[in-house]
Motif scaffolding. Sequence first.
Motif, PDB file in Angstrom:
ATOM      1  N   MET B   1       0.847  -1.200   0.000  1.00 26.71           N
ATOM      2  CA  MET B   1       0.000   0.000   0.000  1.00 26.71           C
ATOM      3  C   MET B   1       0.882   1.250   0.000  1.00 26.71           C
ATOM      4  SD  MET B   1      -3.154   0.509  -0.220  1.00 26.71           S
ATOM      5  CE  MET B   1      -4.044   2.046  -0.410  1.00 26.71           C
ATOM      6  N   ARG B   2       0.473   2.237  -0.758  1.00 30.35           N
ATOM      7  CA  ARG B   2       1.308   3.443  -0.801  1.00 30.35           C
ATOM      8  C   ARG B   2       1.218   4.223   0.505  1.00 30.35           C
ATOM      9  NH1 ARG B   2      -1.186   8.350  -3.402  1.00 30.35           N
ATOM     10  NH2 ARG B   2      -3.382   8.126  -3.005  1.00 30.35           N
ATOM     11  N   LYS B   3       2.277   4.983   0.774  1.00 26.82           N
ATOM     12  CA  LYS B   3       2.352   5.695   2.050  1.00 26.82           C
ATOM     13  C   LYS B   3       1.510   6.965   2.025  1.00 26.82           C
ATOM     14  CE  LYS B   3       6.904   3.892   2.843  1.00 26.82           C
ATOM     15  NZ  LYS B   3       8.313   4.062   2.530  1.00 26.82           N
ATOM     16  N   MET B  27       7.579  12.353  -3.936  1.00 27.90           N
ATOM     17  CA  MET B  27       6.337  11.619  -3.665  1.00 27.90           C
ATOM     18  C   MET B  27       5.424  12.433  -2.751  1.00 27.90           C
ATOM     19  SD  MET B  27       7.239   7.600  -3.256  1.00 27.90           S
ATOM     20  CE  MET B  27       8.744   7.602  -2.335  1.00 27.90           C
ATOM     21  N   LEU B  31       1.618  13.976  -3.452  1.00 25.11           N
ATOM     22  CA  LEU B  31       0.466  13.698  -2.593  1.00 25.11           C
ATOM     23  C   LEU B  31      -0.147  14.979  -2.044  1.00 25.11           C
ATOM     24  CD1 LEU B  31       1.206  10.566  -0.393  1.00 25.11           C
ATOM     25  CD2 LEU B  31      -0.631  10.947  -2.015  1.00 25.11           C
TER      26      LEU B  31
END
Lengths: 613, 364
Positions: B1-3, B27, B31
């Motif tokens: 799962m992505r952070k 990243m 987000l």
Amino acid sequence: MEKPNSGEFRFQVNLSGMITLLSDHLYSSPRVFVRELLQNGVDAIHAREMIQSDHAGHVNFELIQPEDGSVPTLMVEDDGIGLTRADIHQFLAMIGQTSKQGDGVVQSDDFIGRFGIGLLSCFVVSEEIVLITRAVNGTETLEWRGKPDGTYTIRALEMNLTPGTRVYLRAKEECVEHFVPAAIEHSLRNYGEWLPYSIWFRTGESNIAIHREKPLWLFQPTMSDMSLNHTEVIRWAEDYFHDSFIDYIPLFSETGHVSGAAFILASPVPASIRQTHRVYLKKMLVSDRTEHILPEWAFFVKCILNTNELQPTASREQFHDHPILDTARVELGEKLKQYILRVANTEKQKWEQIVGIHHLAMKALAVQDDEFFRVMIDQLPFYTTMGQKYMGDIRTEQDPILYAATDAEYRQMATVAGAQGLLLINAGYVYDRELLERMDWVYPSLTVEQMDPTELSKRLKEIDSEAQDRAASFIHHANEVLEPYQVRAIMKKFSPADVPVLYTTHRDVGFLRQAQMSAESSNILFAALIEELTAPFKEERESQVCFNYDNRLIQRLLDCTNERIREQSIQMLYVQALLLGHHSLRAAERRLMMDGFMTWMDWGMRIADEGGM
Amino acid sequence: MRKSLSELMNELDGLPDSYEKLNVLEMAIELADEEKQIDNAYYLRQEYVYLAHVFGYAQKALVAFLWCLEQYDKQPERFDEHELLWQYKWMMGALGGFPQLSREKLMTLASDMQRRFERSGWSLGPVQDAMSALMYFLGDWDASLDYKEKSMVAEVDGLSDCPACRQQLRVQFNYDKEDYERVVKESKMILQGSLRCRTVPRRTYQVLMDVEFKRGNLEEAMSYLKRLQACIPYDAQHYIAWLDSVTLLSFLDNMQAVSLYTKHFAMVLDQEQPFDQMQAFTVGAMVLRQWEKNNPDEKHLILGFPAKFPRFTKGGLYDVVSLRLWFETQAKSIASQFDKRNANSFFSGRVQRKLTLADTWVSG
């Protein structure tokens, strides 16, 4: 002030302004007055030893707390060299003038203090300094009273003091908190426990020794030659630092005359931590937070060090950032490195323990040091699609060595690369990329290649012409459906067969999206600048969705003639591919996912209503 | 799962300045943008600008910076102008190193910078310093020196460089004027250790190394080289300092220069600014030219260039002459891009002079 008839003037210094400067800007805490008094006492004894070599001096501190509740007084007494009347005028009354300047016989480097501002720190906590002194070579006992407004008096006393000096400080009302026994004892122990003199602290009935017997090996350049009990040394350090250690390393540097020991921490340390060390100058603490005395990579040890030559700053709370410190740092780093190399070559179990805990620090050292890199690289661990592996094994198992430059790219590729039997290193961890980029340099016969998802996609098996014909209309349809998301659809064969689709993107695509977003919201000038700057990035930077011809679902979709179902499937597979690759979903993609869910649920319920399930 | 964004921000706290930190920042910014967290997006970008700038990713730094500038202009009360103007200094100092940017746009941006400094009442010293860098990139040496001199005497305030950097500017100014006696004099305070910062005395050693080399004091030059190398770790932040070391060593210890150059070559390929690439390719050509002179009978070298090097050869065996010519061509090609933009021959001349130096230098 003007010299008579000279036309020459002298600056006037406002002493109370100076004291404010000291307390507000130079010293980190008013408590440094204890250190300054201790330092003056020790230097006075040392000066006396220079002319009376058999003299064994002492410094006594006494805290006098009147029973009537009035403010306490701190008395400090040493049996050092004392001051003559001339000394007083010269050294106590002139800021910046120290009694410890070299005169050909006694060099200033022999003393701890050197700036001549230490006594001023007493004015931060007291309205008056009273000093009674008799010089070793003097006959009269003198009293000096100094005030923060810059005035002072001197008078000869009737009493006959033994040679030495006494200082009395009466606390300011607002500084009483610094005159409590616990605070003074703490400061004395902190700064003076290893000093080579007898130091006592009396308060009321209690009289306690501050000096303590230090282990013989501490601060000994020859400690590596001593046969020490390893357990005892470690236990001593653990008690001293309140931390756990697995080993110690004797340290010595000719430059700065630094000696002591480094203790290897028993638990891992993040690479962003700059470890702080306890560093003493002539056995008196300068700081327990000294940072720059070891190289940056040495974040796996805590040190206790003593220097006889590095120069402290005026606050005496750090060392002067000087080329001598740079050289000492290199020498100390070399000692640490030699220890690690020796352990790695001769004590396998201990080495494995150190690497197990501190592989990050070992990698940091390998990045910085060619010798260490050559000797140790094969013994350093890396994360790969085949689990954690040492570089020595990786080198023999795969040529060329392949790595993903970032953790995000590794995650995109790991499943598929692993299923293709590719040993792919995740170089998204600190130092790994630098180490891998150095491999070619150390082993020119070796090939080390950075692999990005686009590259992986190119390596996947092409489908034959018959399959291409069969997939053509599906791919055409997929490209139409995915066009708003700037993704190109292709069809290939890859393992594992249960993965229907793979999303790959070049890392610059993210940057280009950012740039586009910035340009859209910017003024004309900025937008034009961004457009010109990013032009070179725009060639061959695209995202791809690679459908897997070997997957059963894809096979069924190729035969599916219902355009609506095919369109929904392509959209959902695209979202699934993004999620599998741990990519962020943009707003449009989130909408796609939600709409897709709803549509499929709706279809499912309709089929159920019609008795299809 | 992505952070999540907060997980990524926690991760950033534990990372030293590195490529990995840049990746995590990218990243996190993505987000923050997605979640429309403007404050986080702004401050993450500010951190990114700094790191990308020092690691050689100038284009990425500039794009992130221009986004911040735009946000600030929309809501000046929401963001800190001081930090933004500080970064403007770096960006303006780097922009000229992209020959694809026209002189007109660069000058307009410089006016924008000056307007912002004037509007908020800051000293124009940093603007003049940035103009000095820009004039250099535009091939106007005299104007560059004039601005440097103005910057040296400008009023000092909260956006001025630190005292060590200001002293270094004096060192650099005299170096540019080839007043080497004065360089040594101005360096004294720095060498005594009383003025230090993140980049000083490193930059001072770089200058003194070259000064002593030019004055024929080769032992002194080597001594500064050793001092320089003692204070620069192997990382992209110190790329130019390593390149300067290689330049000196190409004459004084050519084998070591070849080795050091190859070792740092992965960093050369990572540099986004064409100016830095031009410098690196010129040094590569100098090193190999000197090697040819020292080893006239040897035509090949085994070198550990990275696989991403366009001329990469598996096994590492390289024909020295063709490799050197490749470096020369690359350097000259970038120089001509600058000269085309600048409508002069300043950079071609500089590259040529350096290459000629390798031909004419005789040891002893």
